[in-house]
Enzyme design. Structure first.
Site, PDB file in Angstrom:
ATOM      1  N   CYS A   2       1.411  -1.366  -0.147  1.00 34.88           N
ATOM      2  CA  CYS A   2       0.127  -0.050  -0.163  1.00 34.88           C
ATOM      3  C   CYS A   2       0.987   1.612   0.004  1.00 34.88           C
ATOM      4  O   CYS A   2       2.010   1.173   0.027  1.00 34.88           O
ATOM      5  CB  CYS A   2      -0.785  -0.087   1.249  1.00 34.88           C
ATOM      6  SG  CYS A   2      -1.821  -1.194   1.314  1.00 34.88           S
ATOM      7  N   ARG A  27       2.540   1.194  -6.182  1.00 34.63           N
ATOM      8  CA  ARG A  27       1.883   0.458  -4.821  1.00 34.63           C
ATOM      9  C   ARG A  27       0.625  -0.211  -4.397  1.00 34.63           C
ATOM     10  O   ARG A  27       0.115  -1.070  -3.896  1.00 34.63           O
ATOM     11  CB  ARG A  27       2.394   1.302  -3.330  1.00 34.63           C
ATOM     12  CG  ARG A  27       3.430   1.600  -3.896  1.00 34.63           C
ATOM     13  CD  ARG A  27       3.485   3.134  -2.599  1.00 34.63           C
ATOM     14  NE  ARG A  27       4.379   1.933  -1.619  1.00 34.63           N
ATOM     15  CZ  ARG A  27       5.559   1.490  -1.386  1.00 34.63           C
ATOM     16  NH1 ARG A  27       6.282   1.715  -2.741  1.00 34.63           N
ATOM     17  NH2 ARG A  27       5.668   0.303  -0.306  1.00 34.63           N
ATOM     18  N   TRP A  77      -3.860  -2.153  -1.288  1.00 39.45           N
ATOM     19  CA  TRP A  77      -3.591  -3.063  -1.748  1.00 39.45           C
ATOM     20  C   TRP A  77      -4.115  -4.132  -1.012  1.00 39.45           C
ATOM     21  O   TRP A  77      -3.425  -4.185  -0.492  1.00 39.45           O
ATOM     22  CB  TRP A  77      -2.131  -3.598  -2.449  1.00 39.45           C
ATOM     23  CG  TRP A  77      -2.388  -4.404  -3.657  1.00 39.45           C
ATOM     24  CD1 TRP A  77      -2.834  -4.570  -4.883  1.00 39.45           C
ATOM     25  CD2 TRP A  77      -1.711  -6.064  -2.897  1.00 39.45           C
ATOM     26  NE1 TRP A  77      -2.565  -6.084  -5.526  1.00 39.45           N
ATOM     27  CE2 TRP A  77      -1.727  -6.736  -4.016  1.00 39.45           C
ATOM     28  CE3 TRP A  77      -1.645  -6.699  -2.160  1.00 39.45           C
ATOM     29  CZ2 TRP A  77      -1.247  -7.706  -4.169  1.00 39.45           C
ATOM     30  CZ3 TRP A  77      -0.870  -8.132  -1.642  1.00 39.45           C
ATOM     31  CH2 TRP A  77      -1.541  -8.046  -3.288  1.00 39.45           C
ATOM     32  N   ASN A 103       0.841   0.799   5.781  1.00 41.64           N
ATOM     33  CA  ASN A 103       1.071  -0.096   4.850  1.00 41.64           C
ATOM     34  C   ASN A 103       2.507  -1.215   5.620  1.00 41.64           C
ATOM     35  O   ASN A 103       2.835  -0.902   6.367  1.00 41.64           O
ATOM     36  CB  ASN A 103       2.969   0.238   3.668  1.00 41.64           C
ATOM     37  CG  ASN A 103       3.197  -0.730   2.926  1.00 41.64           C
ATOM     38  OD1 ASN A 103       2.805  -1.661   2.662  1.00 41.64           O
ATOM     39  ND2 ASN A 103       4.607  -0.100   2.442  1.00 41.64           N
ATOM     40  N   GLY A 104       2.214  -2.401   5.548  1.00 43.93           N
ATOM     41  CA  GLY A 104       2.409  -3.865   5.977  1.00 43.93           C
ATOM     42  C   GLY A 104       1.825  -4.636   6.160  1.00 43.93           C
ATOM     43  O   GLY A 104       0.702  -5.218   5.877  1.00 43.93           O
ATOM     44  N   GLU A 487       9.363 -14.470 -20.680  1.00 45.55           N
ATOM     45  CA  GLU A 487       9.186 -12.766 -20.165  1.00 45.55           C
ATOM     46  C   GLU A 487       8.017 -12.459 -20.890  1.00 45.55           C
ATOM     47  O   GLU A 487       6.934 -11.012 -20.596  1.00 45.55           O
ATOM     48  CB  GLU A 487      10.333 -11.812 -20.015  1.00 45.55           C
ATOM     49  CG  GLU A 487       9.818 -10.348 -19.783  1.00 45.55           C
ATOM     50  CD  GLU A 487       9.623 -10.172 -18.716  1.00 45.55           C
ATOM     51  OE1 GLU A 487       9.517 -10.596 -17.627  1.00 45.55           O
ATOM     52  OE2 GLU A 487       8.699  -9.044 -18.378  1.00 45.55           O
ATOM     53  N   LYS A 491       4.661 -10.378 -19.728  1.00 39.19           N
ATOM     54  CA  LYS A 491       3.853  -9.571 -20.039  1.00 39.19           C
ATOM     55  C   LYS A 491       2.298  -9.718 -19.982  1.00 39.19           C
ATOM     56  O   LYS A 491       1.333  -8.744 -19.983  1.00 39.19           O
ATOM     57  CB  LYS A 491       4.849  -9.016 -20.799  1.00 39.19           C
ATOM     58  CG  LYS A 491       5.931  -7.984 -20.308  1.00 39.19           C
ATOM     59  CD  LYS A 491       5.865  -6.962 -19.417  1.00 39.19           C
ATOM     60  CE  LYS A 491       5.934  -6.902 -18.417  1.00 39.19           C
ATOM     61  NZ  LYS A 491       7.002  -7.667 -17.797  1.00 39.19           N
ATOM     62  N   GLU A 494      -0.048 -10.133 -17.271  1.00 38.03           N
ATOM     63  CA  GLU A 494      -0.038  -9.000 -16.553  1.00 38.03           C
ATOM     64  C   GLU A 494      -1.030  -7.764 -16.535  1.00 38.03           C
ATOM     65  O   GLU A 494      -1.829  -7.165 -16.235  1.00 38.03           O
ATOM     66  CB  GLU A 494       0.976  -8.807 -15.281  1.00 38.03           C
ATOM     67  CG  GLU A 494       2.212  -8.019 -16.648  1.00 38.03           C
ATOM     68  CD  GLU A 494       3.434  -7.442 -15.404  1.00 38.03           C
ATOM     69  OE1 GLU A 494       4.723  -7.827 -15.562  1.00 38.03           O
ATOM     70  OE2 GLU A 494       2.969  -7.540 -14.488  1.00 38.03           O
ATOM     71  N   HIS A 510       6.484 -32.591 -25.052  1.00 38.29           N
ATOM     72  CA  HIS A 510       6.435 -34.121 -23.998  1.00 38.29           C
ATOM     73  C   HIS A 510       4.891 -32.779 -22.667  1.00 38.29           C
ATOM     74  O   HIS A 510       4.774 -33.524 -21.889  1.00 38.29           O
ATOM     75  CB  HIS A 510       6.977 -33.151 -22.982  1.00 38.29           C
ATOM     76  CG  HIS A 510       9.084 -33.450 -23.420  1.00 38.29           C
ATOM     77  ND1 HIS A 510       9.623 -34.809 -23.570  1.00 38.29           N
ATOM     78  CD2 HIS A 510       9.959 -33.015 -24.179  1.00 38.29           C
ATOM     79  CE1 HIS A 510      10.335 -34.951 -24.114  1.00 38.29           C
ATOM     80  NE2 HIS A 510      11.138 -33.718 -24.672  1.00 38.29           N
ATOM     81  N   LYS A 609       3.388  -1.836  -8.026  1.00 35.54           N
ATOM     82  CA  LYS A 609       4.537  -2.146  -8.701  1.00 35.54           C
ATOM     83  C   LYS A 609       5.517  -2.697  -7.580  1.00 35.54           C
ATOM     84  O   LYS A 609       6.189  -3.239  -7.710  1.00 35.54           O
ATOM     85  CB  LYS A 609       4.554  -1.222  -9.353  1.00 35.54           C
ATOM     86  CG  LYS A 609       5.620  -0.887  -9.371  1.00 35.54           C
ATOM     87  CD  LYS A 609       5.452  -0.416 -10.824  1.00 35.54           C
ATOM     88  CE  LYS A 609       7.851  -0.797 -11.576  1.00 35.54           C
ATOM     89  NZ  LYS A 609       7.249  -1.283 -12.764  1.00 35.54           N
TER      90      LYS A 609
HETATM   91  C1  AGP Z   1       6.188  -7.493 -13.801  1.00 37.14           C
HETATM   92  O1  AGP Z   1       6.200  -6.446 -14.710  1.00 37.14           O
HETATM   93  C2  AGP Z   1       5.627  -7.852 -12.760  1.00 37.14           C
HETATM   94  N1  AGP Z   1       4.659  -6.475 -11.911  1.00 37.14           N
HETATM   95  C3  AGP Z   1       6.316  -8.337 -11.608  1.00 37.14           C
HETATM   96  O2  AGP Z   1       6.721  -9.108 -12.354  1.00 37.14           O
HETATM   97  C4  AGP Z   1       7.972  -7.377 -10.920  1.00 37.14           C
HETATM   98  O3  AGP Z   1       8.706  -8.200 -11.792  1.00 37.14           O
HETATM   99  C5  AGP Z   1       8.270  -8.526  -9.219  1.00 37.14           C
HETATM  100  O4  AGP Z   1       6.686  -8.539  -8.875  1.00 37.14           O
HETATM  101  C6  AGP Z   1       9.672  -8.214  -8.862  1.00 37.14           C
HETATM  102  O5  AGP Z   1       9.677  -6.845  -8.273  1.00 37.14           O
HETATM  103  P1  AGP Z   1      10.895  -5.925  -8.499  1.00 37.14           P
HETATM  104  O6  AGP Z   1      11.762  -6.415  -9.282  1.00 37.14           O
HETATM  105  O7  AGP Z   1      10.157  -4.895  -8.176  1.00 37.14           O
HETATM  106  O8  AGP Z   1      11.572  -6.688  -7.197  1.00 37.14           O
END
Ligand code: AGP
Length: 614
Positions: A2, A27, A77, A103-104, A487, A491, A494, A510, A609
């Protein structure tokens, strides 16, 4: 996960809080709220959903709230309790005179709640945070001193927290504290700011104090006092912040993600400056604080990270093993911390994180440090908790990344791995000199090649449009581009919520091949090099099951036209450097599909994020 903000000073607080929360939206963004000290009352407003909903709710009251000069705010969040008004912060005590944003996660909140309920506290929410409100308020009744009440209450808390707390009896006092969650104080002529991250107040102040765990700060319009966990006053270290507010603008792009994708060539140039001068001069990496003797004798490397950073780490493994012949393990931090990991002082542990705050990675590197390993951190945030734990710090300097989906920070992490691997190879003399010169020379040309791809993005947009109606998506690759496939799939998942999976192309037969039919797009990352022919055969196998084949390739072989229904062409590049090129079209495909589907590209559902919970 958060974001919190607080202000006490001489200016009207309402817009300080709302603008600050806007910058913290990365956040979390499922609900938000503010509390303002208005005359002899504290007014609390909350809303579910995006921050705009809170703005709309506040609008009719704006005139009456503009005189308030102290307040706290929160963007959530959800972890404990659904995103509802009652669970949104600020949370309040029984009488509503004490308000808190958090936050936490308070790990012992159930025990505390049971005890407080027995003592007469009536809980309204399902949050762990409400226990803090009741606990501090209860102690305040006895001490009549907010700082002291917070100090005593936090002794009973387990877990992670950044807290900002106000009490109606203390009209000019804001108390903030933290443990295992970020909190930074902004010092300005008009008063004091406190927030989870600097963008929340950078337009008002570029002087910051990064709080340490268990410190408690008491802020008034004219004074700031910080005490440590033992109650001793500490002299704060004020740091000048490097970032300018302009970094947070979209600069004419529709979304931050698109802007950040376009920034990638300059991000690479930036990182190479000062480290890679010319192809025949050695890499300069003063950030690595291990002696050359230790580096020469390194027996093992572990890379730990999450999500996109993990994918960068997987490519790092490939590079270091190929160029330096040092065995490298790569592991998701969340797995690393819950098994009996074998590490020691002869192991170099590399933590990779855009935010530098990811709880799993932070815990993992602390574990490795406790076992005596040298910890090297690759991060985009030199001011983060991980950076402060680092024995060696490789700051990737990609600038603030606003979009939740990581793009430019990924390319920055990759570039750092290339530099590190070549640097190690030069120190160890483990690779052919001529090969390294060629690699460095090609590396210097990468930004231009990415610019070439970006100048043909219409072609990628057309591809995205063609496949945007699909329910599933498969990405296949081999070797160094297997993580590129992962990756690319991440992308797409998400930001478009399409079920996308990356496979090593050789694994298709497989099991996953059973899913293929004429509704399934399969994108092959088909770059010239060691595994080109192999992927081509695997693509034939998929085509034979009627899959809708797409190629991402630097080949101009006309035979590909029969195999693939769509071909995205990228510039020729050395096999080893191809992940830097191949990821860009995949980022754009994900972006354009999500955009075409009308998704919230920069703030996808359920994500944040900075993931500061384990
Ligand atoms: C990436 O697009 C994601 N939002 C997520 O996987 C991110 O890379 C992951 O949470 C790790 O975050 P960080 O690099 O800040 O540690």
């Amino acid at each position: 996960m958060c974001g919190i903000i607080g202000y006490v000073g001489r200016n009207s607080v309402l817009d300080i809080l709302l603008d600050g929360l806007k910058q913290l939206e990365y956040r979390g963004y499922d609900s938000s709220g503010v509390a303002l000290k208005c005359g002899d009352k504290i007014e609390v407003y909350k809303a579910v959903g995006k921050l705009n909903n809170l703005r709309d709710k506040l609008e009719p009251h704006r005139k009456n709230l503009l005189d308030a000069k102290m307040g706290i705010g929160h963007i959530r969040w959800a972890t404990h309790g659904a995103p509802t008004i009652v669970n949104a912060h600020p949370q309040t005590c029984n009488c509503g005179r004490l308000v808190v944003v958090h936050n936490g996660i308070i790990e012992n909140y159930k025990e505390l709640r049971a005890k407080l309920e027995k003592e007469g506290c009536v809980f309204k929410s399902q949050t762990d945070t409400e226990t803090v409100a009741h606990l501090v308020a209860q102690i305040y009744e006895k001490t009549q001193n907010l700082t002291q009440a917070v100090a005593l209450a936090t002794k009973e808390l387990e877990g992670a927290y950044a807290l900002a707390i106000m009490h109606n009896n203390e009209p000019n006092t804001l108390v903030v504290t933290k443990r295992n969650a970020p909190l930074v104080i902004g010092v300005a002529d008009d008063g004091y700011y406190a927030a989870s991250d600097v963008p929340a107040f950078i337009k008002h102040s570029n002087k910051a104090i990064y709080m340490k765990d268990n410190e408690i700060a008491t802020l008034t319009p004219d004074s700031l006092t910080i005490q440590d966990g033992n109650g001793n006053e500490v002299t704060p270290k004020i740091e000048q912040l490097p970032w300018e507010p302009v970094a947070l603008s979209k600069m004419g792009y529709k979304h931050f993600m698109l802007k950040e994708i376009h920034e990638q060539p300059d991000v690479i140039r930036n990182i190479l400056t000062g480290k890679l001068h010319t192809s025949d001069s050695p890499i300069v990496l003063e950030e690595v604080k291990l002696t050359k003797d230790i580096l020469k004798n390194l027996s093992r490397i572990q890379i730990i990270a999450c999500g996109t950073s993990l994918h960068a780490g997987m490519i790092g493994k490939y590079l270091i093993e190929s160029l330096c012949q040092i065995p490298v393990d790569v592991e998701a931090s969340s797995e690393y911390i819950y098994r009996d990991t074998v590490t020691d002082k002869n192991t170099l542990v590399i933590g990779v994180s855009q935010s530098g705050e990811t709880a799993d990675t932070l815990t993992a590197i602390r574990q490795a440090k406790a076992k005596g390993s040298h910890v090297l951190i690759i991060t985009n945030r030199p001011d983060s908790a991980m950076a402060r734990e680092a024995d060696s710090l490789l700051s990737v300097n990609a600038g603030i990344e606003v979009s939740v989906a990581a793009t430019k920070s990924y390319i920055a992490q990759l570039t750092s791995f290339y530099l590190l691997a070549i640097y190690l190879a030069e120190v160890k003399e483990s690779a052919n000199k001529e090969d390294l010169i060629k690699l460095k020379s090609e590396m210097l040309a990468i930004p231009q090649k990415i610019e070439q791809i970006l100048s043909h993005k219409d072609d990628i947009q057309n591809c995205a449009k063609k496949y945007s109606g699909t329910r599933d998506f498969i990405y296949i690759a081999r070797g160094i581009n297997y993580p590129t496939a992962l990756e690319g799939a991440l992308k797409l998942k998400e930001i478009s919520y399409i079920n996308a999976t990356g496979y090593p192309a050789g694994e298709l037969k497989h099991g996953p091949i059973a899913m293929l039919d004429d509704t399934m797009p399969v994108l092959s990352v088909l770059m010239h090099g060691r595994v080109y022919e192999k992927i081509l055969s695997n693509s034939e196998e998929a085509k034979a099951r009627n899959a809708r084949m797409i190629a991402l390739t630097n080949s101009i072989d006309p035979k590909l036209d029969d195999l693939f229904e769509y071909i995205i062409r990228v510039p020729e590049v050395d096999d080893m450097l191809s992940p830097l090129i191949a990821i860009v079209p995949l980022q754009l495909i994900a972006y354009y599909i999500a955009e075409f589907l009308g998704k919230d590209v920069d703030q996808p559902r359920n994500l944040a994020k900075s993931v500061t919970v384990e």
